[in-house]
Design an enzyme around this catalytic site. Structure first.
Site, short mmCIF file in Angstrom:
data_model
loop_
_atom_site.label_atom_id
_atom_site.label_comp_id
_atom_site.label_asym_id
_atom_site.label_seq_id
_atom_site.Cartn_x
_atom_site.Cartn_y
_atom_site.Cartn_z
CE LYS A 155 1.75 -19.96 12.34
NZ LYS A 155 0.47 -20.71 12.24
CD GLU A 186 -0.50 -23.00 15.13
OE1 GLU A 186 -0.40 -21.83 14.73
OE2 GLU A 186 -0.36 -24.00 14.39
CB CYS A 242 2.05 -24.16 12.57
SG CYS A 242 0.88 -25.11 11.54
#
Length: 519
Positions: free
Chosen positions: A181, A80, A214
């Site tokens: 995300k 990321e 993440c």
């Protein structure tokens, strides 16, 4: 993994997973990239300048994709924020944005057809890397998507969504997956998508993979839904994770997630020492290849062969392991002997406290509170070289049976049952045995990667959530999986470990009660 005649035997939470020698496998790669950052990310750059910055990082990607392919890799995952960096504002990231078409609606290879969409130079570069090296490629980049406030009341005021986006390319350079995300971590430049996305893609060598990014790993959506509801057993995971001991170092929780859910996790982290960011790995439920370097200043490519875990690909029901620690009771001996002292047994029947009052009776005089991971834990110190201690908070009761090599380092058993509200809001139920960083009680919860004391233990907790992530961290960021773990007696989850070669830093049962996140 030990080779045994025609196959090898892997032990997962006490459940033996027999994998034949001819079982399908593939070669995976992850690259921990030392990202070259924009020194002034809050100052807007024009498109040309932003591209010059990103090309520096993409050049490294090109080198590493080629190296991975030379080692037989069929899929590579990049981190990321590794192309553009971080700490942008909504306005300052504008020059970095590209529009990524939905691959469910548009079939497109940017390498083969670079002019089909304007301002897609980064997509072109990544697509050509995948095509040239004949591998699937996963990369993270900032993207834009136009919207209309009349048609979409959630559309931002500037009439475009800005997403933190994972893009997956096939070995022909075609975009096969796009994920925005969901759970942002103080990312002012980006919007969360209007609806959570559950994104998968299929490869010819290993079947299906899921995608998330993440901070997503700590939440039900999309992580839990992909695994539990959709049956995904292989995950690609770009991340830019800032390590925080004693419970949430990058490789520490990556290991716990893979073990608890029974998935292969291909985790690629950024390398940024100034932010405490490092920690990548290729994790199967039973073992891992990792990189963690808190002081170095270079990237790291990890490549290894792993078995295919997608049951629809293998056609083997043996691999349909129940996710999220839901393994059957193991054949752990009724009396778990540690060393040669017969009095140290793990037969805990009748000894496990069930209420706050029962725990307090034996520990009231020695319990204390200390801040760990911004939360107020209740703890009890370990006394002597072996013992049997319990502590409770709310509905969570923790019980520890232990034997340790010496008493010079301060250890404590801690419990937390409550809403975590710093750097994110989520509900936790935790039992944690931690090595304190000093001799004072307030040091319990401090950050250290090192310990000298060898500890054999059996840690048990009562939980109101079925989502429990076991984790064992040894000195020098050495990762272990439990010898045994599982549910017993309804709401009690345990893990045990003996014979560690490194000092114990943390042993945790990290429970996530997703339903209580909004209380």
């Amino acid at each position: 993994m030990a080779l045994v005649l025609a196959g090898f035997v892997l032990c997962l939470s006490g459940l033996q997973l027999i994998v034949a020698a001819d079982h399908p496998s593939y070669v995976a790669a992850v690259y921990e990239h030392r990202v070259l950052l924009n020194p002034n990310p809050r100052h807007p750059l024009d498109r040309s300048s932003a591209l010059e910055h990103m090309k520096q990082n993409l050049h490294v990607f090109e080198e590493q994709a080629a190296l991975a392919a030379q080692q037989g890799a069929q899929i590579i995952v990049f981190p990321e924020d590794a192309i553009h960096g971080f700490n942008f504002t909504r306005a300052s990231i504008a020059g970095y944005l590209e529009t990524v078409p939905d691959p469910q609606k548009v079939t497109w290879s940017p390498c083969a057809d670079p002019h089909r969409f304007p301002d897609t130079e980064v997509l072109h570069s990544l697509s050509c890397m995948a095509q040239k090296n004949r591998l699937f490629l996963v990369a993270n980049m900032p993207s834009r998507q136009s919207c209309n406030q009349t048609a979409d009341p959630r559309c931002p005021a500037d009439d475009q969504y800005q997403f933190n986006t994972n893009v997956v390319f096939s070995d022909q350079g075609v975009i096969v997956a796009r994920y925005h995300k969901q759970n942002l971590y103080f990312e002012a430049a980006f919007d969360a998508p209007p609806e959570c996305e559950y994104i998968t893609f299929t490869t010819p060598f290993a079947g299906r993979f899921g995608v998330f990014t993440c901070f997503d790993i700590l939440f039900r959506d999309p992580a839990v839904t992909l695994v539990k509801e959709m049956g995904i057993r292989q995950i690609v995971y770009p991340t830019a994770w800032m390590n925080q001991l004693p419970l949430l170092a990058a490789v520490q929780f990556q290991r716990s997630f893979s073990y608890a859910t029974g998935v292969t996790l291909l985790a690629a982290n950024v390398r940024a020492a100034e932010y405490g960011i490092t920690g990548s790995g290729i994790f199967t439920p039973w073992d891992s290849l990792i990189h963690h370097d808190a002081e170095g200043n270079s990237g790291k490519l990890l490549v290894r062969k792993v078995p295919v875990l997608d049951p629809s690909f293998t056609g083997d029901d043996k691999h349909k392991l129940v996710p999220f620690s839901g393994y059957p009771s193991t054949n752990e001996p009724e009396n778990m002997h540690v060393g040669s002292t017969s009095s140290f047994n793990a037969n805990l029947d009748g000894e496990y406290c069930q209420k706050d009052s029962e725990c307090a009776e034996g520990a009231l005089s020695s319990t204390f509170n200390s801040i760990m991971m911004y939360d107020n834990f209740t703890l009890v110190p370990l006394q002597g070289t072996e013992g049997n201690i319990s502590i409770c908070s709310g509905s969570v009761c923790c019980h520890l049976l232990f034997r340790r090599s010496d008493t010079r380092e301060f250890y404590a058993l801690g419990v937390f049952d409550g809403l975590h509200v710093v750097h994110g809001t989520y509900y936790l139920e935790i039992c944690a045995l931690v090595r304190c960083t000093g001799e004072e009680q307030s040091s319990c919860g401090g950050e250290s990667e090192h310990a000298q004391t060898l500890v054999d233990f059996r840690l048990t907790g009562t939980f109101t959530t079925p989502y429990v992530f076991p984790g064992i961290l040894g000195s020098g960021m050495t990762l272990y999986v439990p010898d045994h773990s599982g549910w017993e007696g309804g709401n009690r989850f345990y893990m045990s470990r003996m014979g560690m070669s490194a000092g114990l830093v943390t042993a945790m049962l990290y429970g996530r009660h997703y339903e209580k996140d909004s209380v």
